[in-house]
Design a protein around this motif. Structure first.
Motif, PDB file in Angstrom:
ATOM      1  N   UNK A  93      27.012  45.757  34.191  1.00  0.00           N
ATOM      2  CA  UNK A  93      27.156  46.944  34.834  1.00  0.00           C
ATOM      3  C   UNK A  93      27.687  47.908  35.113  1.00  0.00           C
ATOM      4  N   UNK A  94      27.175  49.133  34.704  1.00  0.00           N
ATOM      5  CA  UNK A  94      28.164  50.385  34.092  1.00  0.00           C
ATOM      6  C   UNK A  94      29.298  50.370  35.670  1.00  0.00           C
ATOM      7  N   UNK A  95      30.648  50.655  34.417  1.00  0.00           N
ATOM      8  CA  UNK A  95      31.768  50.486  35.682  1.00  0.00           C
ATOM      9  C   UNK A  95      31.666  51.132  37.403  1.00  0.00           C
ATOM     10  N   UNK A  96      30.791  52.165  37.532  1.00  0.00           N
ATOM     11  CA  UNK A  96      31.004  53.149  38.034  1.00  0.00           C
ATOM     12  C   UNK A  96      30.516  52.222  39.760  1.00  0.00           C
ATOM     13  N   UNK A 118      31.674  48.066  42.071  1.00  0.00           N
ATOM     14  CA  UNK A 118      31.976  47.688  43.659  1.00  0.00           C
ATOM     15  C   UNK A 118      30.638  47.836  43.766  1.00  0.00           C
ATOM     16  N   UNK A 119      29.733  48.195  43.496  1.00  0.00           N
ATOM     17  CA  UNK A 119      28.883  47.684  44.852  1.00  0.00           C
ATOM     18  C   UNK A 119      27.736  46.668  44.352  1.00  0.00           C
ATOM     19  N   UNK A 120      28.119  46.046  42.995  1.00  0.00           N
ATOM     20  CA  UNK A 120      27.698  45.252  42.981  1.00  0.00           C
ATOM     21  C   UNK A 120      28.234  43.944  43.623  1.00  0.00           C
ATOM     22  N   UNK A 145      38.009  43.277  29.986  1.00  0.00           N
ATOM     23  CA  UNK A 145      38.892  42.910  30.951  1.00  0.00           C
ATOM     24  C   UNK A 145      38.092  42.256  31.893  1.00  0.00           C
ATOM     25  N   UNK A 146      38.746  42.374  33.468  1.00  0.00           N
ATOM     26  CA  UNK A 146      38.731  41.215  34.214  1.00  0.00           C
ATOM     27  C   UNK A 146      38.459  42.342  35.304  1.00  0.00           C
ATOM     28  N   UNK A 147      37.665  43.455  34.838  1.00  0.00           N
ATOM     29  CA  UNK A 147      37.680  44.882  35.762  1.00  0.00           C
ATOM     30  C   UNK A 147      36.299  43.794  36.655  1.00  0.00           C
TER      31      UNK A 147
END
Length: 345
Positions: A184-187, A190-192, A232-234
């Motif tokens: 998923x794209x970083x922006x 959070x939603x996903x 990363x773990x983002x």
């Protein structure tokens, strides 16, 4: 510093010849260090035997894409037969009696071994989202049948918890979480992450209140190859924090969570940036550091230090990034030895 040793579950086939042999191997190699659980899984490839076995039932599903699961491009896919309404009985894992037999072996092994006091038997529990994904493949279809798998899995847990709950911990296994977050794209992560947390919490809410869980995250590990290569773990922090809120709303205990760092055949990264997101994970989460790579012991030692520095706390346990089912016996022994070493590092 003392940490437990956590086995994800699967063992090499030459070790895992029976429940007694598999559990005995784990005891012999790690009980002195302190085990989080005592697991036994019959399938070294996680759920492949179950998925292939669906073709033999012939009740409700038919094969639309043949495969032996020898690799990611050889997955077997199904669809519901025309005129059939899929029910929980059609996709049940049908393993309750086998689990009870394994529990009997577990009780024999732990009865006279004081090192195993309070160590529960660990049973694999693939998430309904993952089972639906690997059964049906296509997104609209897989989402349609997640609830059916949830019905089947919740019934199994409820049945076994009623008779054996004191000895059982369920390892809720959800590779889809990290695979989707890393795609998923970083922006949008959070939603996903919040959607995935809502889905998982909805399933957990259906389980008995006192049923014990461990959460296992993964990047996929078929033939020691990952589905995604994380940078990363983002996203882990957003997912776990959203899940924490929902579990607390259910008055659930926050379970240990296995966070893998190594992936596929790759060693754990030794870049501090890789682990930075752990600093935002709610302190309630007991973290299992999936940093052990028997082929890279020095990197594993460094990774544990980086993992715990980022999380700002000691790990609940140390572990490999996934099960040992794709390892050789020699590599499994080396992994067990390294986990034991790092448990007291």
């Amino acid at each position: 510093m003392s940490r437990l040793v956590h086995y994800v579950g699967s063992l090499p086939p030459e070790i895992n010849t029976s429940p007694r042999d598999g559990m005995r191997w784990i005891i012999d190699h790690s009980a002195d260090a302190g085990l989080s659980t005592l697991p036994w899984d019959s399938d070294p490839r996680w759920i492949v035997e179950f998925l292939l076995g669906l073709a033999e039932r012939g009740e409700a599903l038919e094969v639309v894409q043949s495969g032996d699961w020898g690799d990611y491009d050889k997955q077997q896919r199904y669809r519901v037969k025309s005129g059939v309404k899929l029910t929980a009985s059609h996709v049940s894992m049908r393993r309750a009696e086998r689990i009870r037999q394994n529990l009997a072996v577990y009780r024999e092994l732990v009865a006279d071994d004081s090192r195993l006091d309070g160590v529960p038997f660990q049973q694999s529990l693939p998430s309904p989202l993952d089972l639906s994904l690997f059964t049906f493949g296509q997104r609209p279809v897989l989402l349609k049948h997640v609830a059916t798998y949830a019905d089947a899995l919740a019934a199994e847990v409820t049945d076994l918890h009623a008779t054996d709950g004191d000895d059982l911990v369920w390892q809720l296994e959800a590779p889809t979480v990290l695979v989707l977050l890393n795609k998923t794209p970083r922006p949008l992560r959070g939603f996903v992450a919040r959607r995935l947390a809502a889905q998982m919490a909805g399933f957990v809410e259906r389980l008995p209140q006192e049923a014990r869980l461990i959460l296992h995250l993964c990047y996929g590990n078929l033939n020691d190859r990952e589905l995604v290569a994380p940078r990363d773990l983002a996203g882990v922090d957003v997912f776990l924090n959203a899940l924490h809120t929902r579990l607390r709303a259910q008055n659930r205990a926050i379970p240990p969570v296995h966070v893998p760092a190594a992936y596929g055949s790759q060693p754990p990264p030794v870049r501090p940036q890789f682990y930075a997101a752990l600093g935002s994970v709610h302190a309630d989460w007991p973290l299992v550091a999936g940093i052990v790579d028997e082929n890279q012991p020095d990197d594993s030692r460094k990774a544990l230090a980086l993992f715990e520095a980022a999380a700002d706390r000691s790990s609940h346990a140390v572990a490999t990034a996934c099960g040992l089912g794709r390892h050789s016996e020699a590599d499994a022994r080396a992994a067990a030895a390294l986990m034991t070493e790092l448990s007291t590092a």
